[in-house]
Design an enzyme around this catalytic site. Structure first.
Site, PDB file in Angstrom:
ATOM      1  N   ARG A 189       0.814  -1.217   0.000  1.00  0.00           N
ATOM      2  CA  ARG A 189       0.000   0.000   0.000  1.00  0.00           C
ATOM      3  C   ARG A 189       0.849   1.269   0.000  1.00  0.00           C
ATOM      4  O   ARG A 189       0.337   2.367  -0.231  1.00  0.00           O
ATOM      5  CB  ARG A 189      -0.939   0.000   1.218  1.00  0.00           C
ATOM      6  CG  ARG A 189      -0.244   0.309   2.534  1.00  0.00           C
ATOM      7  CD  ARG A 189      -1.081  -0.079   3.737  1.00  0.00           C
ATOM      8  NE  ARG A 189      -2.208   0.788   3.978  1.00  0.00           N
ATOM      9  CZ  ARG A 189      -2.200   1.831   4.799  1.00  0.00           C
ATOM     10  NH1 ARG A 189      -1.085   2.180   5.428  1.00  0.00           N
ATOM     11  NH2 ARG A 189      -3.291   2.540   4.992  1.00  0.00           N
ATOM     12  N   ASP A 197      12.335   5.710   5.666  1.00  0.00           N
ATOM     13  CA  ASP A 197      12.509   4.416   4.999  1.00  0.00           C
ATOM     14  C   ASP A 197      13.692   4.455   4.036  1.00  0.00           C
ATOM     15  O   ASP A 197      14.418   3.470   3.865  1.00  0.00           O
ATOM     16  CB  ASP A 197      11.264   4.049   4.186  1.00  0.00           C
ATOM     17  CG  ASP A 197      10.031   3.799   5.029  1.00  0.00           C
ATOM     18  OD1 ASP A 197       9.649   4.718   5.785  1.00  0.00           O
ATOM     19  OD2 ASP A 197       9.440   2.714   4.924  1.00  0.00           O
ATOM     20  N   SER A 243       7.207  16.025   8.383  1.00  0.00           N
ATOM     21  CA  SER A 243       8.410  15.361   7.904  1.00  0.00           C
ATOM     22  C   SER A 243       8.546  14.024   8.627  1.00  0.00           C
ATOM     23  O   SER A 243       7.555  13.464   9.110  1.00  0.00           O
ATOM     24  CB  SER A 243       9.631  16.257   8.138  1.00  0.00           C
ATOM     25  OG  SER A 243      10.792  15.707   7.563  1.00  0.00           O
ATOM     26  N   ASP A 296       4.313   5.339  14.237  1.00  0.00           N
ATOM     27  CA  ASP A 296       2.871   5.538  14.295  1.00  0.00           C
ATOM     28  C   ASP A 296       2.168   4.189  14.164  1.00  0.00           C
ATOM     29  O   ASP A 296       2.180   3.609  13.092  1.00  0.00           O
ATOM     30  CB  ASP A 296       2.400   6.525  13.226  1.00  0.00           C
ATOM     31  CG  ASP A 296       3.014   6.281  11.848  1.00  0.00           C
ATOM     32  OD1 ASP A 296       4.107   5.686  11.743  1.00  0.00           O
ATOM     33  OD2 ASP A 296       2.386   6.703  10.863  1.00  0.00           O
ATOM     34  N   GLU A 504       7.126  -5.984   6.257  1.00  0.00           N
ATOM     35  CA  GLU A 504       7.383  -4.670   6.852  1.00  0.00           C
ATOM     36  C   GLU A 504       7.886  -4.791   8.285  1.00  0.00           C
ATOM     37  O   GLU A 504       8.734  -4.021   8.730  1.00  0.00           O
ATOM     38  CB  GLU A 504       6.085  -3.864   6.821  1.00  0.00           C
ATOM     39  CG  GLU A 504       6.177  -2.485   7.445  1.00  0.00           C
ATOM     40  CD  GLU A 504       4.820  -1.828   7.605  1.00  0.00           C
ATOM     41  OE1 GLU A 504       4.778  -0.593   7.668  1.00  0.00           O
ATOM     42  OE2 GLU A 504       3.800  -2.554   7.674  1.00  0.00           O
TER      43      GLU A 504
END
Length: 550
Positions: A189, A197, A243, A296, A504
């Protein structure tokens, strides 16, 4: 007429500008608002892009009503580009007024929008990609490990994209932002470039000898600085308000160390329904601030780990953010000295020393032998002289408490952040913390259902801590670093063999199990996981007689 002074090198100037606005120890705050970013960029097109985003948010809401919450991915709808023969006005006028059926909503989306991700085009094989590049992982001797490493290496082809020319031609029809060079997306996604990253993607590309692709990634981020004044969280119009952890200078430094390319350094041209309205605004501010951290979401940012509405991220002085900023200050001092700007070098060298002292004074906890986040008062009175309080340190254990060890892993010419004796004490604290699990380092000890909590482990955290232990000067710490890397490689390998994908995040309690929790389905691809695996295999190798299975 006296000769003109040499033009400042753009990349150095950008890095300098980042730092002049950063106080010694700072809590998380949102980056400039979308409106401010639009003002920087010039106005008209950005206003149209905002209108498209507003339309897509309406589509998102209607899709939720039509399809229901099960397996609903809200990001899908804000990533939709307008169809070639559609206009935003027509799409808005045709938006279903009553609760649409599934069929009606599917027909509406098909009529007015192109598929999410269709405004990125698969790039031809990157010109610097080779199936088995010379010098690739020479110390990986076991056949199964090497074959897998080459498969992970080959994933760069699958994740490399270019932004379609139509995005630059008509940015008002896309939430995707135009970028000049090739991009490497995380996967699934996540169809766009992400800031932090990209650091671990770059590290993996350097192992793969894909130096030009790594440079493209950095120059894309510099392009965002030129346009918006800072590196965005990600290359979407809905990310222009924030950011992520500041790792651009680390990318530049690592590329320079791998290639010795001074031209690259010097380059001029590329360089909650129960809340009141006021409470909702505060909550959304905290949500955006939390997204900036990269974590998050996590109990780390909550006053009550069971209640998302208690997020208070902007009142926290985070250990890892200040680690990254100190590293950036050191990088700028290094770059400035490299190109002969001694005054700038001295300014940032002194700034890094001041931040080092501040981290040790405010965040270090001698009883726990860890660095702890510091919680500021939420009453809004930050103007008066503030008295440090030991009980304002967050004594909950997170992997971030050990991230400053990464500052040991510096380029030559700098002292270690902490000496060997202190590094060993921190290592012992890590060993006793409960974070070390069979498949790697857990993010926290709290199983809250948030993805940046137990039992998940994340590639960036493994890499930061392993590199810090590795460069601490202690043989015992190096052994622990290799042990953690071995656990992480094995869980990635077994999960890949079981699913055919890199993930991930991983459940570090059970070797070979991918992670879960959070706001969306677990994702595969996956940029930073690939980069960390290749980095670990390059650093430690894999002997012929060492099993790679769990």
């Amino acid at each position: 007429m006296p000769p003109r002074p040499p033009r400042p090198h753009k990349l150095l100037v950008f890095l300098v500008l980042f730092l002049f606005s950063v106080p010694l120890l700072r809590p998380i705050h949102m980056a400039p608002t979308a409106a401010a970013a639009a003002a920087v960029a010039g106005g008209g097109v950005e206003a149209e892009a905002e209108a498209l985003l507003g339309l897509l948010q309406r589509v998102q809401s209607e899709a939720l009503r039509a399809f229901g919450p099960n397996d609903f991915d809200p990001k899908l709808y804000v990533d939709l580009p307008l169809a070639a023969d559609a206009s935003a006005a027509a799409a808005l006028a045709s938006l279903p007024r009553a609760v649409p059926s599934r069929g009606e909503m599917e027909a509406y989306i098909s009529r007015y929008f192109a598929p999410a991700g269709s405004d990125l085009v698969a790039a031809a094989d990157p010109p610097d990609f080779e199936r088995d590049p010379p010098g690739f992982l020479p110390r990986v001797e076991r056949a199964g490990a090497r074959a897998w490493a080459l498969e992970v290496h080959a994933l760069w082809k699958d994740l490399t994209r270019r932004v379609a020319p139509a995005v630059a031609a008509r940015p008002d029809r896309h939430t995707l932002l135009p970028l000049p060079g090739r991009v490497v997306v995380p996967g699934s996604r996540f169809r766009e470039v992400y800031y932090w990253d990209s650091y671990w993607v770059v590290r993996g590309l350097l192992v793969s000898k894909m130096y030009e692709t790594a440079k493209d990634i950095v120059l894309n981020l510099v392009y965002l600085v030129e346009k918006y004044g800072f590196v965005l969280n990600g290359a979407r119009s809905y990310y222009t308000n924030r950011s992520q952890p500041p790792l651009l200078s680390s990318m530049v430094l690592d590329i320079y160390m791998a290639t010795g390319d001074m031209a690259f350094v010097r380059r001029d041209e590329e360089f909650a329904s129960k809340l009141s309205t006021a409470a909702k605004e505060k909550f959304y501010h905290q949500v955006a601030s939390t997204a900036e951290t990269g974590w998050d979401f996590s109990s780390r940012w909550m006053r009550d780990s069971t209640d998302m509405t208690t997020l208070t991220t902007s009142y926290i002085i985070p250990v890892d953010l200040n680690t990254f900023i100190l590293k950036m200050e050191q990088d700028i001092a290094f770059f400035a000295k490299l190109i002969g700007e001694s005054t700038t070098s001295e300014i940032f060298s002194e700034a890094s020393k001041a931040r080092h002292n501040a981290i040790e004074s405010v965040l270090w906890n001698a009883d726990m032998e860890q660095w702890l986040d510091y919680w500021l008062p939420t009453d809004g009175n930050c103007q008066a002289v503030y008295q440090w309080k030991s009980n304002s340190q967050n004594r909950a254990i997170f992997a971030s408490n050990f991230v400053p060890l990464w500052l040991n892993a510096q380029h030559s010419g700098l002292e270690r952040f902490v000496d060997e004796a202190k590094s060993v004490r921190v290592m012992r604290s890590l060993q006793k913390s409960g974070l070390l699990q069979p498949a790697g380092i857990a993010t926290s000890l709290s199983n809250t259902g948030q993805q940046w909590d137990f039992p998940n482990g994340w590639a960036p955290l493994q890499h930061l801590i392993v590199e810090g232990l590795l460069r601490s000067g202690s043989g015992e710490a190096r052994e622990l670093a290799e042990d953690i890397a071995t656990r992480w490689v094995r869980t990635n390998y077994d999960a890949y063999k079981a699913t055919g994908a890199m993930h991930e995040k991983y459940d570090v309690v059970t070797c070979g199990k991918s992670g879960g929790g959070g706001e969306y389905k677990p994702q595969t691809g996956f940029g930073w996981s690939n980069g960390v695996i290749l980095s670990f295999l390059e650093e430690f190798g894999w002997p012929q007689d060492k099993e790679i299975d769990c």
